[in-house]
Design a protein around this motif. Structure first.
Motif, PDB file in Angstrom:
ATOM      1  N   LEU A 123      59.230  24.765  -7.682  1.00 15.99           N
ATOM      2  CA  LEU A 123      58.696  25.851  -8.189  1.00 15.99           C
ATOM      3  C   LEU A 123      58.215  26.966  -7.094  1.00 15.99           C
ATOM      4  CD1 LEU A 123      58.821  28.125 -10.580  1.00 15.99           C
ATOM      5  CD2 LEU A 123      56.779  27.035 -11.226  1.00 15.99           C
ATOM      6  N   ILE A 124      57.123  26.441  -6.528  1.00 10.17           N
ATOM      7  CA  ILE A 124      56.289  27.279  -5.805  1.00 10.17           C
ATOM      8  C   ILE A 124      56.953  27.308  -4.521  1.00 10.17           C
ATOM      9  CG2 ILE A 124      54.187  27.111  -4.277  1.00 10.17           C
ATOM     10  CD1 ILE A 124      52.789  25.723  -6.786  1.00 10.17           C
ATOM     11  N   LYS A 125      57.720  26.440  -3.951  1.00  7.41           N
ATOM     12  CA  LYS A 125      58.657  26.830  -2.544  1.00  7.41           C
ATOM     13  C   LYS A 125      59.793  27.642  -2.861  1.00  7.41           C
ATOM     14  CE  LYS A 125      58.208  22.118  -0.839  1.00  7.41           C
ATOM     15  NZ  LYS A 125      59.152  20.594  -0.711  1.00  7.41           N
ATOM     16  N   SER A 126      60.091  27.585  -3.968  1.00  4.30           N
ATOM     17  CA  SER A 126      61.337  28.824  -4.224  1.00  4.30           C
ATOM     18  C   SER A 126      60.835  30.243  -4.791  1.00  4.30           C
ATOM     19  CB  SER A 126      62.066  28.400  -5.695  1.00  4.30           C
ATOM     20  OG  SER A 126      61.351  28.272  -6.683  1.00  4.30           O
ATOM     21  N   GLY A 127      59.509  30.198  -4.790  1.00  2.00           N
ATOM     22  CA  GLY A 127      58.999  31.697  -5.249  1.00  2.00           C
ATOM     23  C   GLY A 127      58.396  32.132  -4.015  1.00  2.00           C
TER      24      GLY A 127
ATOM     25  N   LEU B  92      51.527  26.576  -1.255  1.00  2.00           N
ATOM     26  CA  LEU B  92      51.610  25.448  -0.480  1.00  2.00           C
ATOM     27  C   LEU B  92      50.593  25.654   0.621  1.00  2.00           C
ATOM     28  CD1 LEU B  92      55.604  25.250   0.055  1.00  2.00           C
ATOM     29  CD2 LEU B  92      54.190  23.759  -1.410  1.00  2.00           C
ATOM     30  N   ALA B  93      50.206  24.263   1.200  1.00  3.49           N
ATOM     31  CA  ALA B  93      49.266  24.123   2.058  1.00  3.49           C
ATOM     32  C   ALA B  93      49.488  24.986   3.398  1.00  3.49           C
ATOM     33  CB  ALA B  93      48.761  22.774   2.556  1.00  3.49           C
ATOM     34  N   GLU B  94      50.586  24.712   3.695  1.00  5.89           N
ATOM     35  CA  GLU B  94      51.297  25.454   4.992  1.00  5.89           C
ATOM     36  C   GLU B  94      51.329  27.020   4.939  1.00  5.89           C
ATOM     37  OE1 GLU B  94      53.206  23.236   3.338  1.00  5.89           O
ATOM     38  OE2 GLU B  94      52.845  21.552   4.595  1.00  5.89           O
ATOM     39  N   GLN B  95      51.303  27.467   3.636  1.00  2.00           N
ATOM     40  CA  GLN B  95      51.068  28.973   3.582  1.00  2.00           C
ATOM     41  C   GLN B  95      49.875  29.482   3.680  1.00  2.00           C
ATOM     42  OE1 GLN B  95      53.068  29.281  -0.462  1.00  2.00           O
ATOM     43  NE2 GLN B  95      54.856  29.737   0.332  1.00  2.00           N
ATOM     44  N   ALA B  96      48.994  28.603   3.349  1.00  3.61           N
ATOM     45  CA  ALA B  96      47.432  28.730   3.431  1.00  3.61           C
ATOM     46  C   ALA B  96      47.187  28.165   4.992  1.00  3.61           C
ATOM     47  CB  ALA B  96      46.606  28.399   2.385  1.00  3.61           C
ATOM     48  N   TYR B  97      47.840  28.003   5.849  1.00  6.22           N
ATOM     49  CA  TYR B  97      47.601  27.580   7.233  1.00  6.22           C
ATOM     50  C   TYR B  97      46.604  26.381   7.230  1.00  6.22           C
ATOM     51  CZ  TYR B  97      49.654  32.001   8.435  1.00  6.22           C
ATOM     52  OH  TYR B  97      50.229  33.025   8.506  1.00  6.22           O
TER      53      TYR B  97
ATOM     54  N   LEU C 184      56.664  15.572 -12.284  1.00  6.64           N
ATOM     55  CA  LEU C 184      56.161  16.863 -12.635  1.00  6.64           C
ATOM     56  C   LEU C 184      55.594  17.588 -11.541  1.00  6.64           C
ATOM     57  CD1 LEU C 184      55.109  19.206 -14.616  1.00  6.64           C
ATOM     58  CD2 LEU C 184      53.112  18.018 -14.990  1.00  6.64           C
ATOM     59  N   LYS C 185      54.954  16.839 -10.542  1.00  5.66           N
ATOM     60  CA  LYS C 185      54.365  17.066  -9.348  1.00  5.66           C
ATOM     61  C   LYS C 185      55.543  17.759  -8.414  1.00  5.66           C
ATOM     62  CE  LYS C 185      51.725  13.908  -8.276  1.00  5.66           C
ATOM     63  NZ  LYS C 185      50.546  13.059  -7.556  1.00  5.66           N
ATOM     64  N   ASN C 186      56.741  17.001  -8.570  1.00  7.50           N
ATOM     65  CA  ASN C 186      57.709  17.447  -7.735  1.00  7.50           C
ATOM     66  C   ASN C 186      58.309  18.946  -8.033  1.00  7.50           C
ATOM     67  OD1 ASN C 186      57.763  15.381  -5.819  1.00  7.50           O
ATOM     68  ND2 ASN C 186      59.146  14.122  -7.053  1.00  7.50           N
TER      69      ASN C 186
ATOM     70  N   ILE D 140      52.863  29.050 -14.329  1.00  2.00           N
ATOM     71  CA  ILE D 140      53.429  27.715 -14.233  1.00  2.00           C
ATOM     72  C   ILE D 140      53.961  27.159 -15.460  1.00  2.00           C
ATOM     73  CG2 ILE D 140      53.557  25.420 -13.128  1.00  2.00           C
ATOM     74  CD1 ILE D 140      51.777  26.743 -10.770  1.00  2.00           C
ATOM     75  N   GLY D 141      52.835  27.160 -16.240  1.00  2.00           N
ATOM     76  CA  GLY D 141      52.978  26.617 -17.512  1.00  2.00           C
ATOM     77  C   GLY D 141      54.213  27.343 -18.383  1.00  2.00           C
ATOM     78  N   ASN D 142      53.999  28.356 -18.237  1.00  2.00           N
ATOM     79  CA  ASN D 142      55.375  29.144 -18.956  1.00  2.00           C
ATOM     80  C   ASN D 142      56.369  29.025 -18.418  1.00  2.00           C
ATOM     81  OD1 ASN D 142      53.459  30.395 -21.005  1.00  2.00           O
ATOM     82  ND2 ASN D 142      53.037  32.324 -19.623  1.00  2.00           N
ATOM     83  N   ILE D 143      56.723  28.720 -17.121  1.00  2.00           N
ATOM     84  CA  ILE D 143      58.202  28.716 -16.600  1.00  2.00           C
ATOM     85  C   ILE D 143      58.529  27.236 -16.969  1.00  2.00           C
ATOM     86  CG2 ILE D 143      59.180  28.406 -14.531  1.00  2.00           C
ATOM     87  CD1 ILE D 143      57.572  30.707 -13.380  1.00  2.00           C
ATOM     88  N   LEU D 144      57.514  26.391 -16.781  1.00  5.58           N
ATOM     89  CA  LEU D 144      58.021  25.044 -17.071  1.00  5.58           C
ATOM     90  C   LEU D 144      57.872  24.573 -18.500  1.00  5.58           C
ATOM     91  CD1 LEU D 144      56.092  23.039 -14.108  1.00  5.58           C
ATOM     92  CD2 LEU D 144      58.580  23.907 -14.474  1.00  5.58           C
ATOM     93  N   ASN D 145      57.745  25.595 -19.559  1.00  6.59           N
ATOM     94  CA  ASN D 145      57.473  25.235 -20.965  1.00  6.59           C
ATOM     95  C   ASN D 145      56.592  24.172 -21.319  1.00  6.59           C
ATOM     96  OD1 ASN D 145      59.506  27.085 -21.686  1.00  6.59           O
ATOM     97  ND2 ASN D 145      61.283  25.822 -21.090  1.00  6.59           N
ATOM     98  N   LEU D 146      55.398  24.354 -20.892  1.00  6.81           N
ATOM     99  CA  LEU D 146      54.304  23.115 -21.015  1.00  6.81           C
ATOM    100  C   LEU D 146      53.249  23.948 -21.592  1.00  6.81           C
ATOM    101  CD1 LEU D 146      54.292  21.313 -17.433  1.00  6.81           C
ATOM    102  CD2 LEU D 146      55.106  20.607 -19.711  1.00  6.81           C
TER     103      LEU D 146
END
Length: 158
Positions: free
Chosen positions: A11-15, A63-68, A4-6, A25-31
């Motif tokens: 998902l976040i890397k692709s968006g 992602l942490a890198e996106q927030a420096y 699930l974490k992967n 995230i819950g809706n996209i992953l059907n959770l």
């Protein structure tokens, strides 16, 4: 849980940056069930605790890198200045921004955008490498001073 974490990370890397919140995230992953929501929340919390993801004040995940924000092993020179070496560049950390980090500690560092993209501050020490320090204690001007055998520790300010 690791799967699930992967999936969340992919998902976040692709968006685009900052487009995902918990509900999205819950809706996209059907959770959509309670159990699915709890599992998703736990996974997101673990990713945040490990500084892989960060959440902003609007509850959007990055992602942490996106927030420096970067994780690594810090090098501290004899003058008390720290460096976190990344693949393409090095982040410089002034003595005042070490926040308790010593040479070779595992740390989380946040870039100080206002200064420069190569200047940072230690946000958290994940694991200290230094467990013992040897030195001499002196009484100077009504206070105790320690002179460490390791010169790198003598320039540390708390």
């Amino acid at each position: 849980m690791e799967e699930l974490k992967n999936t969340i990370l992919n998902l976040i890397k692709s968006g685009s940056s900052g487009q995902y919140d918990l509900k999205t995230i819950g809706n996209i992953l059907n959770l959509n069930s309670t159990a699915g929501f709890v599992m998703l929340n736990k996974a997101l919390n673990q990713l945040e605790d490990d500084y892989i993801l960060v959440r902003n004040k609007n509850d959007k995940y990055f992602l942490a890198e996106q927030a420096y924000i970067y994780r690594g092993i810090i090098s501290v020179n004899s003058k008390g200045k720290g460096f976190l070496d990344l693949e393409n560049y090095s982040i410089s950390i002034s003595n005042e921004n070490l926040n308790g980090a010593f040479d070779k500690d595992e740390v989380i560092v946040k870039i100080l955008k206002k200064v420069s993209l190569t200047a940072g501050s230690v946000v958290k020490v994940i694991k200290h490498n230094t467990t013992h320090a040897i030195g001499t204690i002196n009484y100077v001007k009504n206070s105790l001073r320690v002179k460490f055998d390791d010169e790198k520790l003598n320039n540390y300010r708390s």
